[in-house]
Design an enzyme around this catalytic site. Structure first.
Site, PDB file in Angstrom:
ATOM      1  N   LYS A   9       7.912  -1.082 -18.690  1.00  0.00           N
ATOM      2  CA  LYS A   9       8.870  -1.926 -19.038  1.00  0.00           C
ATOM      3  C   LYS A   9      10.268  -1.442 -18.441  1.00  0.00           C
ATOM      4  O   LYS A   9      11.020  -1.985 -18.173  1.00  0.00           O
ATOM      5  CB  LYS A   9       8.708  -1.845 -20.536  1.00  0.00           C
ATOM      6  CG  LYS A   9       7.484  -2.444 -21.276  1.00  0.00           C
ATOM      7  CD  LYS A   9       7.578  -2.735 -22.788  1.00  0.00           C
ATOM      8  CE  LYS A   9       7.554  -1.229 -23.344  1.00  0.00           C
ATOM      9  NZ  LYS A   9       6.520  -0.340 -23.300  1.00  0.00           N
ATOM     10  N   ARG A  84       8.544  -4.336 -31.786  1.00  0.00           N
ATOM     11  CA  ARG A  84       7.246  -3.758 -31.713  1.00  0.00           C
ATOM     12  C   ARG A  84       6.574  -4.035 -33.022  1.00  0.00           C
ATOM     13  O   ARG A  84       5.368  -3.515 -33.137  1.00  0.00           O
ATOM     14  CB  ARG A  84       7.598  -2.248 -31.766  1.00  0.00           C
ATOM     15  CG  ARG A  84       7.563  -1.547 -30.437  1.00  0.00           C
ATOM     16  CD  ARG A  84       7.739  -0.289 -30.749  1.00  0.00           C
ATOM     17  NE  ARG A  84       7.563   0.693 -29.732  1.00  0.00           N
ATOM     18  CZ  ARG A  84       8.134   1.301 -28.585  1.00  0.00           C
ATOM     19  NH1 ARG A  84       9.508   0.822 -28.286  1.00  0.00           N
ATOM     20  NH2 ARG A  84       7.465   2.366 -27.975  1.00  0.00           N
ATOM     21  N   ARG A 118       4.971  11.043 -15.696  1.00  0.00           N
ATOM     22  CA  ARG A 118       6.437  10.464 -15.682  1.00  0.00           C
ATOM     23  C   ARG A 118       7.297  11.362 -15.873  1.00  0.00           C
ATOM     24  O   ARG A 118       7.406  12.466 -16.747  1.00  0.00           O
ATOM     25  CB  ARG A 118       6.460   9.350 -17.100  1.00  0.00           C
ATOM     26  CG  ARG A 118       7.783   8.778 -17.374  1.00  0.00           C
ATOM     27  CD  ARG A 118       7.699   7.650 -17.871  1.00  0.00           C
ATOM     28  NE  ARG A 118       7.654   7.669 -19.295  1.00  0.00           N
ATOM     29  CZ  ARG A 118       7.574   6.847 -20.257  1.00  0.00           C
ATOM     30  NH1 ARG A 118       7.730   5.488 -19.880  1.00  0.00           N
ATOM     31  NH2 ARG A 118       7.469   7.010 -21.522  1.00  0.00           N
ATOM     32  N   ARG A 151       9.282  13.853 -20.753  1.00  0.00           N
ATOM     33  CA  ARG A 151       9.799  13.449 -22.362  1.00  0.00           C
ATOM     34  C   ARG A 151       8.682  14.274 -23.358  1.00  0.00           C
ATOM     35  O   ARG A 151       7.143  14.124 -23.044  1.00  0.00           O
ATOM     36  CB  ARG A 151       9.594  11.766 -22.477  1.00  0.00           C
ATOM     37  CG  ARG A 151      10.805  11.120 -22.448  1.00  0.00           C
ATOM     38  CD  ARG A 151      10.536   9.690 -22.269  1.00  0.00           C
ATOM     39  NE  ARG A 151       9.752   9.113 -23.597  1.00  0.00           N
ATOM     40  CZ  ARG A 151       9.744   7.798 -23.741  1.00  0.00           C
ATOM     41  NH1 ARG A 151      10.252   7.023 -22.845  1.00  0.00           N
ATOM     42  NH2 ARG A 151       8.950   7.529 -24.874  1.00  0.00           N
ATOM     43  N   ARG A 162       0.348   7.050 -29.529  1.00  0.00           N
ATOM     44  CA  ARG A 162       1.347   5.694 -29.229  1.00  0.00           C
ATOM     45  C   ARG A 162       0.524   4.337 -28.829  1.00  0.00           C
ATOM     46  O   ARG A 162       0.755   3.374 -28.905  1.00  0.00           O
ATOM     47  CB  ARG A 162       2.212   6.023 -28.136  1.00  0.00           C
ATOM     48  CG  ARG A 162       3.244   7.122 -28.413  1.00  0.00           C
ATOM     49  CD  ARG A 162       3.864   7.938 -27.629  1.00  0.00           C
ATOM     50  NE  ARG A 162       4.823   7.119 -26.877  1.00  0.00           N
ATOM     51  CZ  ARG A 162       5.199   7.501 -25.436  1.00  0.00           C
ATOM     52  NH1 ARG A 162       4.650   8.537 -24.865  1.00  0.00           N
ATOM     53  NH2 ARG A 162       5.874   6.718 -24.806  1.00  0.00           N
TER      54      ARG A 162
END
Ligand code: AMP
Length: 211
Positions: A9, A84, A118, A151, A162
């Site tokens: 996203k 969300r 990431r 992160r 998540r």
């Protein structure tokens, strides 16, 4: 931009924002900004986000409303990570309208592979990947030379939570927006597909919707 964590996203929204000339609003970035600035809300927010849990609807809606009221949003904006939950979608309807929901379909195996590798820029929030989308200089952002980091919530145990939350609370929104004929699916089954290719596909979808 709709899809599970790690579906791309943020990566696509940042490129689309540059191409379309409208701001990219990531509610995750708004949350991290609050935490960084140690605002009044930040402690409460951090208790949720560091554990991969959703921040309460009223808090996140307040952050979004503040951001959308800025003048750069007058011509529209790309939302990433919002709404969300169904209550957030209802709240969004009271403050703005939605034209299109781009639903990124990515298998869980690829998501886990992507999130564990990431990298995010501390300064401008641009997203990279140690394996699939490397920066030109290791550890440095191509755009602003900022420092890249992993992160806190991109660790395997938190990632699974998540993903579970996404399936339980966020995926039902597809039906909500499907009923309004606003959902367009973009499938991405290869871990290393070039972001530009996906962005091109999304732009074609936007043009078809406009015509
Ligand atoms: P993201 O960068 O979109 O993965 O968001 C990082 C974290 O910020 C999430 O795990 C949540 O704790 C929080 N967050 C971001 N957007 C929302 C939202 N729309 N509703 C609730 N919490 C959110």
């Amino acid at each position: 931009m709709f899809g599970p964590p790690g579906s791309g996203k943020g990566t696509y929204a940042s490129r689309l924002s540059a191409k379309l000339g409208v701001p990219h609003i990531s509610t995750g970035d708004l949350v991290r900004e609050e935490i960084k600035n140690q605002t009044e809300m930040s402690k409460r927010i951090n208790d949720y986000s560091s554990r991969g849990l959703l921040v309460p609807d009223n808090v996140i809606c307040q952050l979004l409303q503040q951001r959308i009221s800025q003048p750069d949003c007058n011509r529209g904006f790309i939302l990433d990570g919002f709404p969300r939950t169904i209550p957030q979608a209802r709240e969004l309807e009271t403050i703005s309208t939605t034209d299109l929901v781009i639903n990124l379909e990515v298998p869980d195996t690829i998501i886990i592979e992507r999130l564990t590798s990431r990298l995010t820029c501390r300064a401008c929030r641009e997203i990279y990947n140690e394996r699939f989308l490397k920066p030109r200089i290791e550890g440095k952002c191509d755009k602003c030379n900022g420092q890249l980091y992993h992160r806190e919530d991109d660790q395997p145990s938190v990632i699974q939570r998540r993903l579970d939350l996404y399936r339980e609370q966020t995926q039902p929104l597809l039906e909500y927006y499907g009923g309004k004929n606003q959902v367009r699916n973009v499938s991405n089954k290869e871990p290393g597909v070039l972001p530009e290719k996906v962005v091109e596909e999304i732009i074609q979808i936007i043009q078809m919707k406009r015509n």
